[in-house]
Design a protein around this motif. Structure first.
Motif, PDB file in Angstrom:
ATOM      1  N   UNK A 167     -21.678 -43.081  22.377  1.00 27.75           N
ATOM      2  CA  UNK A 167     -22.809 -44.218  22.681  1.00 27.75           C
ATOM      3  C   UNK A 167     -22.687 -45.386  21.999  1.00 27.75           C
ATOM      4  N   UNK A 168     -22.439 -45.170  20.587  1.00 21.62           N
ATOM      5  CA  UNK A 168     -22.200 -46.083  19.518  1.00 21.62           C
ATOM      6  C   UNK A 168     -21.144 -46.830  19.490  1.00 21.62           C
ATOM      7  N   UNK A 169     -20.141 -46.565  20.428  1.00 25.46           N
ATOM      8  CA  UNK A 169     -18.702 -47.223  20.548  1.00 25.46           C
ATOM      9  C   UNK A 169     -17.810 -46.639  19.413  1.00 25.46           C
ATOM     10  N   UNK A 170     -18.054 -45.511  18.665  1.00 24.75           N
ATOM     11  CA  UNK A 170     -17.364 -45.069  17.756  1.00 24.75           C
ATOM     12  C   UNK A 170     -16.085 -44.300  18.258  1.00 24.75           C
ATOM     13  N   UNK A 171     -15.819 -43.685  19.583  1.00 23.49           N
ATOM     14  CA  UNK A 171     -14.671 -43.313  19.982  1.00 23.49           C
ATOM     15  C   UNK A 171     -14.800 -43.586  21.378  1.00 23.49           C
ATOM     16  N   UNK A 172     -13.665 -43.568  21.864  1.00 19.14           N
ATOM     17  CA  UNK A 172     -13.547 -43.575  23.366  1.00 19.14           C
ATOM     18  C   UNK A 172     -12.246 -42.852  23.587  1.00 19.14           C
ATOM     19  N   UNK A 173     -12.073 -42.486  25.052  1.00 15.33           N
ATOM     20  CA  UNK A 173     -11.088 -41.965  25.858  1.00 15.33           C
ATOM     21  C   UNK A 173     -10.862 -42.505  27.454  1.00 15.33           C
ATOM     22  N   UNK A 174      -9.605 -42.659  27.893  1.00 20.60           N
ATOM     23  CA  UNK A 174      -9.283 -42.861  29.256  1.00 20.60           C
ATOM     24  C   UNK A 174     -10.164 -41.663  29.867  1.00 20.60           C
ATOM     25  N   UNK A 175     -10.366 -40.513  29.558  1.00 22.41           N
ATOM     26  CA  UNK A 175     -10.638 -39.522  30.418  1.00 22.41           C
ATOM     27  C   UNK A 175     -11.408 -38.393  29.406  1.00 22.41           C
ATOM     28  N   UNK A 176     -12.508 -38.505  29.093  1.00 23.78           N
ATOM     29  CA  UNK A 176     -13.382 -37.673  28.299  1.00 23.78           C
ATOM     30  C   UNK A 176     -13.158 -36.149  28.898  1.00 23.78           C
ATOM     31  N   UNK A 177     -13.061 -35.702  30.055  1.00 23.59           N
ATOM     32  CA  UNK A 177     -13.282 -34.523  30.745  1.00 23.59           C
ATOM     33  C   UNK A 177     -12.313 -33.512  30.091  1.00 23.59           C
ATOM     34  N   UNK A 178     -10.962 -33.926  29.919  1.00 21.26           N
ATOM     35  CA  UNK A 178      -9.974 -33.067  29.464  1.00 21.26           C
ATOM     36  C   UNK A 178     -10.111 -32.641  27.916  1.00 21.26           C
ATOM     37  N   UNK A 179     -10.762 -33.394  27.086  1.00 23.09           N
ATOM     38  CA  UNK A 179     -11.261 -33.307  25.659  1.00 23.09           C
ATOM     39  C   UNK A 179     -12.365 -32.203  25.740  1.00 23.09           C
ATOM     40  N   UNK A 180     -13.350 -32.241  26.621  1.00 22.44           N
ATOM     41  CA  UNK A 180     -14.191 -31.433  26.629  1.00 22.44           C
ATOM     42  C   UNK A 180     -13.539 -30.036  26.931  1.00 22.44           C
ATOM     43  N   UNK A 181     -12.816 -30.166  28.062  1.00 19.80           N
ATOM     44  CA  UNK A 181     -12.342 -29.068  28.392  1.00 19.80           C
ATOM     45  C   UNK A 181     -11.466 -28.247  27.361  1.00 19.80           C
ATOM     46  N   UNK A 182     -10.781 -28.970  26.695  1.00 18.65           N
ATOM     47  CA  UNK A 182      -9.959 -28.499  25.354  1.00 18.65           C
ATOM     48  C   UNK A 182     -10.754 -27.981  24.567  1.00 18.65           C
ATOM     49  N   UNK A 183     -11.781 -28.415  24.168  1.00 15.67           N
ATOM     50  CA  UNK A 183     -12.961 -27.800  22.869  1.00 15.67           C
ATOM     51  C   UNK A 183     -13.297 -26.470  23.651  1.00 15.67           C
ATOM     52  N   UNK A 184     -13.604 -26.401  24.916  1.00 17.52           N
ATOM     53  CA  UNK A 184     -14.134 -25.146  25.377  1.00 17.52           C
ATOM     54  C   UNK A 184     -12.963 -24.137  25.485  1.00 17.52           C
ATOM     55  N   UNK A 185     -12.044 -24.317  25.989  1.00 16.77           N
ATOM     56  CA  UNK A 185     -10.820 -23.729  25.905  1.00 16.77           C
ATOM     57  C   UNK A 185     -10.587 -22.907  24.853  1.00 16.77           C
ATOM     58  N   UNK A 186     -10.726 -23.653  23.703  1.00 16.18           N
ATOM     59  CA  UNK A 186     -10.505 -23.145  22.258  1.00 16.18           C
ATOM     60  C   UNK A 186     -11.537 -22.680  21.573  1.00 16.18           C
ATOM     61  N   UNK A 187     -12.761 -22.521  22.154  1.00 13.46           N
ATOM     62  CA  UNK A 187     -13.811 -22.276  21.468  1.00 13.46           C
ATOM     63  C   UNK A 187     -14.006 -21.227  20.389  1.00 13.46           C
ATOM     64  N   UNK A 188     -13.184 -20.513  20.421  1.00  9.99           N
ATOM     65  CA  UNK A 188     -13.377 -19.261  19.677  1.00  9.99           C
ATOM     66  C   UNK A 188     -12.367 -19.454  18.313  1.00  9.99           C
ATOM     67  N   UNK A 189     -11.426 -20.013  18.545  1.00  7.36           N
ATOM     68  CA  UNK A 189     -10.565 -20.464  17.371  1.00  7.36           C
ATOM     69  C   UNK A 189     -10.947 -21.662  16.735  1.00  7.36           C
ATOM     70  N   UNK A 190     -11.942 -22.658  17.319  1.00  9.04           N
ATOM     71  CA  UNK A 190     -12.502 -23.723  16.839  1.00  9.04           C
ATOM     72  C   UNK A 190     -13.719 -23.253  15.911  1.00  9.04           C
ATOM     73  N   UNK A 191     -14.509 -22.223  16.188  1.00  8.19           N
ATOM     74  CA  UNK A 191     -15.527 -21.540  15.730  1.00  8.19           C
ATOM     75  C   UNK A 191     -16.632 -22.678  15.392  1.00  8.19           C
ATOM     76  N   UNK A 192     -17.079 -22.916  14.221  1.00 12.90           N
ATOM     77  CA  UNK A 192     -18.302 -23.911  13.990  1.00 12.90           C
ATOM     78  C   UNK A 192     -17.920 -25.327  13.849  1.00 12.90           C
TER      79      UNK A 192
END
Length: 410
Positions: A97-122
């Motif tokens: 919201x503050x404009x500190x990051x952007x992406x042409x398509x955030x959906x794959x980023x969110x999917x990537x974090x979810x797919x790697x949820x166990x290995x990324x941990x906290x």
């Protein structure tokens, strides 16, 4: 909602802003550690990759060791990483919201974090005092009888005109079933699948009736339907558009009757874990022996649940106060302890991803064409779009699914 003008939606924005906020001074103090954080992110990506543009002008590829989702992110301020590290997903939204990051398509980023949820941990969860503060604020939103109505009001009473601008004509606000590009047809298929589970109940209770279309569907099949909600706006719409149904403003904990069937679609996520036993007590108490319940619910993958439940994420902070996704194993145990046999579970998470994508397209069209009601400013529009993308990514990443199950009272 007619008297609130420019204030519409501010309840969600103001409540969420308390989660994960931090001053810019911290970013300067912790700047030397940002590349170490990127190192941890890189090592935690078992599949997929992120191409990151960094504030110093450099580029870095994270992950890339196995096939998976591919995302592009431009980080323009190091504070974005600090917000993520301390505030988790709520902080990551604040950075967007503050404009500190952007992406042409955030959906794959969110999917990537979810797919790697166990290995990324906290890595993507709130920490330290921010975790304690977010847990306390979430606890204050727990669904007591008084607070449950406030939580429902914050989300569902944004206004019928708001939801009508981007939902399909049935006003269905839950996952479609066997989505094939026609959103309304896929919503009707969901109704039929629920009806198949229940057979032909003479009397039916719907817990969390939304805008009333599902209750009307069962009434048209000959059932005597009692439908309950805590949302004044939804009940006004339902009574005006769906005669023949007994719509009531009532807490599920107060229902006392005997019904041949119960149907409940994506209501249980609003309860909070401490109230799951009360929900199943309601089902067991109100179903006749041999009666059937058809439940549609959203669940988090078992391995991710404990870490998720210890935090308050972006959705709990900004969108659904007091909510919590379901742990299927625990849900099933609570049902069976009350004599409700768990049968024919069916998962269809990718249908929800497609439903969310369709909603976002309809929402964007409503904004572009000026059909969104007055009072929802650009900040709220950004929040809502982020919410739809965040959820879509969660379902595409496989960490979240939506399920239907039949419960039969022994």
């Amino acid at each position: 909602m007619s008297g609130e003008g420019a204030r519409r939606g501010n309840m969600l924005l103001e409540a969420g802003q308390r989660f994960g906020a931090m001053p810019g001074l911290f970013a300067r103090l912790f700047a030397p550690g940002f590349h170490k954080m990127l190192d941890r992110l890189d090592s935690g990506l078992v599949s997929g990759e992120i191409l990151a543009q960094l504030p110093d002008g450099s580029q870095r590829r994270l992950g890339g060791r196995a096939p998976g989702f591919s995302a592009e992110v431009a980080i323009t301020d190091w504070r974005a990483l600090l917000r993520l590290a301390t505030g988790g997903s709520a902080g990551w939204y604040q950075a967007w919201e503050a404009g500190e990051w952007s992406s042409p398509d955030p959906v794959p980023l969110f999917a990537l974090f979810m797919a790697n949820g166990e290995s990324l941990g906290e890595l993507g969860r709130a920490k330290g005092p921010w975790r304690l503060a977010s847990r306390m604020l979430h606890w204050l939103n727990r669904n007591t009888r008084v607070q449950a109505e406030r939580n429902i009001h914050a989300h569902y009473d944004l206004g019928n005109d708001f939801y009508a601008a981007w939902l399909d004509p049935t006003m269905s606000y839950s996952s479609a079933y066997h989505f094939d590009g026609d959103l309304e047809a896929a919503q009707r298929r969901k109704w039929q699948r629920l009806a198949d589970r229940l057979g032909t109940p003479g009397t039916l209770l719907e817990i969390g009736c939304g805008w009333g279309a599902l209750a009307s569907h069962f009434a048209a099949r000959g059932a005597q339907v009692t439908a309950i909600s805590l949302s004044d706006e939804q009940l006004d719409w339902a009574r005006a558009h769906h005669p023949g149904v007994d719509f009531r403003k009532q807490d599920y904990r107060d229902v006392a009757g005997q019904f041949d069937g119960v149907v409940s679609v994506e209501m249980v996520e609003a309860l909070g874990r401490e109230y799951w036993p009360d929900y199943f007590d309601c089902l067991a108490r109100n179903l006749r022996p041999g009666g059937r319940a058809a439940i549609q619910f959203i669940a988090l993958r078992e391995e991710l649940f404990d870490g998720y439940a210890r935090n308050a994420d972006f959705i709990q902070a900004y969108v659904f106060p007091g909510g919590l996704l379901i742990r299927t194993s625990e849900f099933r145990r609570l049902a069976e302890e009350r004599g409700l046999a768990w049968q024919d579970q069916e998962d269809f998470g990718l249908d929800y991803a497609e439903t969310l994508k369709a909603w976002r397209a309809r929402f964007d069209s409503a904004v572009a064409e000026g059909r969104l009601p007055a009072g929802f400013d650009r900040r709220f529009q950004g929040l809502w779009r982020f919410y739809l993308m965040y959820c879509e990514g969660g379902f595409r990443g496989g960490g979240i699914t939506v399920s239907q199950v039949t419960l039969v009272k022994r």
